[in-house]
Motif scaffolding. Structure first.
Motif, short mmCIF file in Angstrom:
data_model
loop_
_atom_site.label_atom_id
_atom_site.label_comp_id
_atom_site.label_asym_id
_atom_site.label_seq_id
_atom_site.Cartn_x
_atom_site.Cartn_y
_atom_site.Cartn_z
N ASP A 110 0.81 -1.18 -0.17
CA ASP A 110 -0.06 -0.03 -0.03
C ASP A 110 0.89 1.16 0.07
N ALA A 111 2.17 1.09 0.33
CA ALA A 111 3.27 2.21 0.11
C ALA A 111 4.43 1.66 0.08
N ILE A 112 5.50 2.25 -0.37
CA ILE A 112 6.61 1.87 -0.54
C ILE A 112 7.74 2.80 0.08
N LEU A 113 8.52 2.81 1.01
CA LEU A 113 9.49 3.67 1.45
C LEU A 113 10.86 2.96 1.08
N CYS A 114 12.02 4.11 0.64
CA CYS A 114 13.19 3.81 0.41
C CYS A 114 14.28 4.75 0.78
N ILE A 115 14.94 4.66 1.74
CA ILE A 115 15.89 5.57 2.62
C ILE A 115 17.21 5.30 2.01
N ASN A 116 17.91 6.35 1.76
CA ASN A 116 19.37 6.12 1.27
C ASN A 116 19.67 5.09 0.44
N MET A 117 19.10 4.76 -0.42
CA MET A 117 19.49 3.65 -1.36
C MET A 117 19.95 4.41 -2.85
N ALA A 138 -1.00 0.20 -6.09
CA ALA A 138 -2.45 0.51 -6.50
C ALA A 138 -2.36 1.99 -7.07
N PRO A 139 -3.18 2.32 -8.00
CA PRO A 139 -2.97 3.69 -8.50
C PRO A 139 -3.31 5.01 -7.41
N GLY A 140 -2.48 5.79 -7.24
CA GLY A 140 -2.66 6.96 -6.23
C GLY A 140 -1.42 6.25 -5.04
N ALA A 141 -1.07 4.99 -4.96
CA ALA A 141 -0.42 4.81 -3.67
C ALA A 141 0.90 5.37 -3.70
N PRO A 142 1.63 5.63 -2.46
CA PRO A 142 2.84 6.43 -2.55
C PRO A 142 4.09 5.69 -2.47
N ARG A 196 8.22 17.61 -2.89
CA ARG A 196 9.22 17.69 -2.25
C ARG A 196 9.39 18.18 -0.70
N ARG A 197 10.00 17.68 0.01
CA ARG A 197 10.33 18.20 1.20
C ARG A 197 11.80 18.32 1.55
N ALA A 198 12.10 19.64 2.29
CA ALA A 198 13.42 19.75 2.35
C ALA A 198 13.65 19.20 3.87
N MET A 199 14.68 18.57 3.98
CA MET A 199 15.13 17.82 5.37
C MET A 199 16.37 18.30 5.94
N PRO A 200 16.55 18.07 7.38
CA PRO A 200 18.07 18.39 7.82
C PRO A 200 18.98 17.87 7.18
N ALA A 201 20.28 18.30 7.16
CA ALA A 201 21.54 17.68 6.78
C ALA A 201 21.63 17.65 5.39
N ASN A 202 20.77 18.53 4.73
CA ASN A 202 20.82 18.75 3.18
C ASN A 202 20.19 17.42 2.43
N ASN A 203 19.34 16.99 2.99
CA ASN A 203 18.68 15.91 2.62
C ASN A 203 17.25 16.11 1.97
N LEU A 204 16.60 15.37 1.10
CA LEU A 204 15.14 15.58 0.58
C LEU A 204 14.38 14.40 0.85
N MET A 205 13.04 14.64 1.06
CA MET A 205 12.10 13.70 0.85
C MET A 205 11.42 13.82 -0.51
N LEU A 206 11.25 12.98 -1.21
CA LEU A 206 10.35 12.86 -2.65
C LEU A 206 9.26 12.11 -2.21
N LEU A 207 8.06 12.66 -2.67
CA LEU A 207 6.92 11.69 -2.85
C LEU A 207 6.53 11.66 -4.23
N PHE A 208 6.24 10.27 -4.54
CA PHE A 208 5.69 9.76 -5.80
C PHE A 208 4.46 9.18 -5.43
N ARG A 209 3.73 8.90 -6.45
CA ARG A 209 2.40 8.36 -6.53
C ARG A 209 2.18 7.43 -7.94
N ARG A 210 1.63 6.18 -7.78
CA ARG A 210 1.58 5.61 -8.88
C ARG A 210 0.30 5.90 -9.77
N THR A 211 0.42 6.06 -10.97
CA THR A 211 -0.47 6.79 -11.83
C THR A 211 -1.42 5.68 -12.50
#
Length: 211
Positions: A110-117, A138-142, A196-211
């Motif tokens: 229902d969601a996928i998270l990938c950190i520092n890969m 599924a469509p719309g899932a993050p 896009r969200r700016a994070m501490p220590a010059n990192n980013l979080m990027l949100l994508f969604r299944r079309t």
């Protein structure tokens, strides 16, 4: 590349790996995840590493089932050790998963998270991540990414430039990726960039969604 066969066990204290950055970034990441994760379902964490993030997030988001994974047998043993210690009912046993593989050992999420890969793997792993997300979500899932990136209109911090040089000296296939190139690769796989969200220590979080 294919996942290495691995049978989950409990692991022990000596099997635990420790990634110091997890203690520094986990709360900031969790604050964004609270906005982006679904209200229920299974979150697949790709490249869970030591397993410290998985335990923290499974504890924080008790309403979600957390599924850790990693391609490295030693990483899987570390995740299993942390999981055994935490004894959280919503934290699954880790599975061997290579993001670049054409088939994954999981059929849906229902969601996928990938950190520092993305920056510590060949480009094929990122392309495989997007292809896998297109299969599982599924469509719309993050699909949520965290890590350092370069951006055309944003000056790159000196620390990130030094980090990029260090990564490339270790493996020419590694290195900080251009965020626009990552977004384009996602779009090619049917995964749309959303936020896009700016994070501490010059990192980013990027949100994508299944079309």
């Amino acid at each position: 590349m294919t996942s290495q066969p691995w049978m989950p066990g409990d692991g022990g204290e000596a099997d635990k790996r420790h990634a110091p950055a997890t203690l520094r970034n986990r709360d900031a990441i969790a604050a964004v995840l609270a906005d982006w994760l679904p209200a229920s379902g299974t979150v697949l964490e790709v490249a869970s590493g030591s397993g410290e993030h998985a335990v923290h997030f499974a504890s924080t988001f008790a309403h979600l089932d957390w599924q850790p994974s990693d391609p490295d047998p030693a990483g899987l043993t570390s995740i299993a050790a942390y999981r055994a210690e935490a004894a959280l009912p919503n934290l699954g046993a880790p599975v061997a998963l290579d993001a670049s593989a054409s088939q994954w050992p999981i059929e849906r999420a229902d969601a996928i998270l990938c950190i520092n890969m993305v920056h510590i793997s060949p480009r094929e792993a990122t392309l495989g991540l997007f292809a896998g997300a297109a299969r599982l979500l599924a469509p719309g899932a993050p699909l949520i990414l965290y890590g350092p990136y370069t951006e055309p209109d944003v000056p790159t911090a000196e620390s990130n430039l030094a980090f990029d040089a260090s990564l490339r000296s270790r493996d020419p296939a590694w290195g900080l990726r251009d965020a626009d190139a990552v977004k384009a690769a996602a779009a090619d796989a049917g995964i749309a960039f959303t936020e896009r969200r700016a994070m501490p220590a010059n990192n980013l979080m990027l949100l994508f969604r299944r079309t």
